[in-house]
Design a protein around this motif. Structure first.
Motif, PDB file in Angstrom:
ATOM      1  N   SER A  24       1.152 -50.024 -61.588  1.00  0.00           N
ATOM      2  CA  SER A  24       0.353 -50.876 -60.708  1.00  0.00           C
ATOM      3  C   SER A  24      -0.068 -52.176 -61.374  1.00  0.00           C
ATOM      4  O   SER A  24      -0.275 -53.181 -60.706  1.00  0.00           O
ATOM      5  CB  SER A  24      -0.899 -50.120 -60.244  1.00  0.00           C
ATOM      6  N   LEU A  25      -0.237 -52.137 -62.677  1.00  0.00           N
ATOM      7  CA  LEU A  25      -0.690 -53.335 -63.402  1.00  0.00           C
ATOM      8  C   LEU A  25       0.170 -53.463 -64.658  1.00  0.00           C
ATOM      9  O   LEU A  25      -0.014 -52.731 -65.635  1.00  0.00           O
ATOM     10  CB  LEU A  25      -2.173 -53.210 -63.762  1.00  0.00           C
ATOM     11  N   VAL A  34       5.594 -54.152 -79.829  1.00  0.00           N
ATOM     12  CA  VAL A  34       5.703 -53.181 -80.922  1.00  0.00           C
ATOM     13  C   VAL A  34       4.553 -52.192 -80.873  1.00  0.00           C
ATOM     14  O   VAL A  34       4.741 -50.984 -80.975  1.00  0.00           O
ATOM     15  CB  VAL A  34       5.725 -53.901 -82.287  1.00  0.00           C
ATOM     16  N   SER A  35       3.337 -52.725 -80.677  1.00  0.00           N
ATOM     17  CA  SER A  35       2.163 -51.849 -80.707  1.00  0.00           C
ATOM     18  C   SER A  35       0.951 -52.587 -80.140  1.00  0.00           C
ATOM     19  O   SER A  35       0.886 -53.817 -80.175  1.00  0.00           O
ATOM     20  CB  SER A  35       1.870 -51.417 -82.151  1.00  0.00           C
ATOM     21  N   VAL A  36       0.006 -51.796 -79.617  1.00  0.00           N
ATOM     22  CA  VAL A  36      -1.309 -52.339 -79.263  1.00  0.00           C
ATOM     23  C   VAL A  36      -2.189 -52.115 -80.483  1.00  0.00           C
ATOM     24  O   VAL A  36      -2.562 -50.984 -80.806  1.00  0.00           O
ATOM     25  CB  VAL A  36      -1.896 -51.638 -78.019  1.00  0.00           C
ATOM     26  N   SER A  52       0.504 -48.178 -72.096  1.00  0.00           N
ATOM     27  CA  SER A  52       1.801 -47.785 -72.649  1.00  0.00           C
ATOM     28  C   SER A  52       2.698 -49.012 -72.598  1.00  0.00           C
ATOM     29  O   SER A  52       2.402 -49.974 -71.874  1.00  0.00           O
ATOM     30  CB  SER A  52       2.413 -46.622 -71.846  1.00  0.00           C
ATOM     31  N   HIS A  53       3.771 -49.021 -73.384  1.00  0.00           N
ATOM     32  CA  HIS A  53       4.644 -50.196 -73.393  1.00  0.00           C
ATOM     33  C   HIS A  53       6.095 -49.757 -73.421  1.00  0.00           C
ATOM     34  O   HIS A  53       6.464 -48.690 -73.931  1.00  0.00           O
ATOM     35  CB  HIS A  53       4.317 -51.112 -74.568  1.00  0.00           C
ATOM     36  N   LEU A  58       3.866 -54.290 -70.849  1.00  0.00           N
ATOM     37  CA  LEU A  58       2.688 -53.507 -71.214  1.00  0.00           C
ATOM     38  C   LEU A  58       2.037 -53.030 -69.923  1.00  0.00           C
ATOM     39  O   LEU A  58       1.697 -53.840 -69.056  1.00  0.00           O
ATOM     40  CB  LEU A  58       1.683 -54.347 -72.018  1.00  0.00           C
ATOM     41  N   ARG A  59       1.861 -51.705 -69.786  1.00  0.00           N
ATOM     42  CA  ARG A  59       1.301 -51.130 -68.565  1.00  0.00           C
ATOM     43  C   ARG A  59      -0.144 -50.705 -68.794  1.00  0.00           C
ATOM     44  O   ARG A  59      -0.452 -50.085 -69.818  1.00  0.00           O
ATOM     45  CB  ARG A  59       2.140 -49.920 -68.124  1.00  0.00           C
ATOM     46  N   ILE A  60      -0.982 -51.037 -67.827  1.00  0.00           N
ATOM     47  CA  ILE A  60      -2.367 -50.585 -67.843  1.00  0.00           C
ATOM     48  C   ILE A  60      -2.424 -49.328 -66.967  1.00  0.00           C
ATOM     49  O   ILE A  60      -2.102 -49.380 -65.779  1.00  0.00           O
ATOM     50  CB  ILE A  60      -3.331 -51.668 -67.297  1.00  0.00           C
ATOM     51  N   HIS A  61      -2.850 -48.221 -67.542  1.00  0.00           N
ATOM     52  CA  HIS A  61      -2.896 -46.969 -66.802  1.00  0.00           C
ATOM     53  C   HIS A  61      -4.100 -46.944 -65.871  1.00  0.00           C
ATOM     54  O   HIS A  61      -5.111 -47.624 -66.116  1.00  0.00           O
ATOM     55  CB  HIS A  61      -2.955 -45.796 -67.774  1.00  0.00           C
ATOM     56  N   PRO A  62      -4.042 -46.136 -64.807  1.00  0.00           N
ATOM     57  CA  PRO A  62      -5.168 -46.043 -63.873  1.00  0.00           C
ATOM     58  C   PRO A  62      -6.440 -45.590 -64.594  1.00  0.00           C
ATOM     59  O   PRO A  62      -6.413 -44.705 -65.456  1.00  0.00           O
ATOM     60  CB  PRO A  62      -4.704 -44.982 -62.871  1.00  0.00           C
ATOM     61  N   GLY A  63      -7.539 -46.196 -64.229  1.00  0.00           N
ATOM     62  CA  GLY A  63      -8.833 -45.865 -64.813  1.00  0.00           C
ATOM     63  C   GLY A  63      -9.906 -46.737 -64.201  1.00  0.00           C
ATOM     64  O   GLY A  63      -9.623 -47.725 -63.517  1.00  0.00           O
ATOM     65  N   LEU A  64     -11.148 -46.365 -64.446  1.00  0.00           N
ATOM     66  CA  LEU A  64     -12.283 -47.124 -63.909  1.00  0.00           C
ATOM     67  C   LEU A  64     -12.448 -48.432 -64.677  1.00  0.00           C
ATOM     68  O   LEU A  64     -12.519 -48.446 -65.909  1.00  0.00           O
ATOM     69  CB  LEU A  64     -13.567 -46.294 -64.027  1.00  0.00           C
TER      70      LEU A  64
END
Length: 198
Positions: A24-25, A34-36, A52-53, A58-64
């Motif tokens: 989604s984002l 390479v890494s966060v 995750s990448h 680079l993906r932002i996972h669902p969360g508040l």
């Protein structure tokens, strides 16, 4: 590279607002991720962000993501630094848009700017301190000079009075012989010296 995500809306972004789970984002860094290296949230009491990448994405996972919350990511890429592109933004009732370039300043630039501000503040404090102590020293010196001036004026007045008394005594010695009437009017009464005996 630095990625800054802010929730400037009037409500929280819920996990359920992410339409397509991990897709989604998504941000494209233009070079393989390479890494966060670091992930920070403000306020610090907020839940940490999961990412995750894959390749340059680079993906932002669902969360508040609470209103006024800030997510700050330091990302290591295998390539030259370039602009981060918003690749996918599928959020319910949450328009996602790129902020001004100033919000995405690299850490080095922010540290340099912070250093410049800190140096300016230190110089300002040092200048104010120097001015304060110089003023205090000048005030102290001025007060000392004023007191010395008063002492000198007082000494001058005492010398003048002593000189006037000396002139009067000389005149009186002359008048005693040549003008007794004048001596009687202007000269102090002559007293016999103390014998030192009772």
């Amino acid at each position: 590279m630095e990625l800054l995500i802010k929730n400037v809306g009037r409500r929280d972004v819920q996990s359920s607002d992410f339409v397509n789970a991990e897709n989604s984002l998504v941000f494209d860094f233009g070079a393989p991720v390479v890494s966060v290296l670091e992930s920070r949230v403000q306020p610090v009491t907020a839940a940490p962000i999961e990412t995750s990448h894959n390749g340059s994405d680079l993906r932002i996972h669902p969360g508040l993501i609470s209103k006024r919350q800030v997510l700050h990511l330091s990302v290591l890429v295998d390539g030259a630094e370039c602009d981060v592109a918003l690749k996918v933004a599928s959020m319910l009732e949450t328009p996602v848009k790129r902020a001004g370039q100033g919000d995405f300043e690299p850490t080095s630039k922010r540290l340099l700017r912070f250093g410049q501000i800190a140096i300016s503040l230190v110089l300002g404090v040092v200048t104010a301190s120097v001015v304060y102590f110089a003023t205090q020293t000048l005030n102290s010196t001025g007060e000392t000079l004023r007191k010395n001036g008063e002492t000198m004026r007082s000494a001058e007045e005492s010398l003048k009075e002593a000189g006037d008394q000396l002139i009067l005594l000389r005149n009186c010695r002359y008048w005693d012989v040549h003008d007794p009437e004048r001596a009687k009017k202007k000269c102090p009464e002559i007293k016999a010296p103390a014998s030192g005996r009772k």
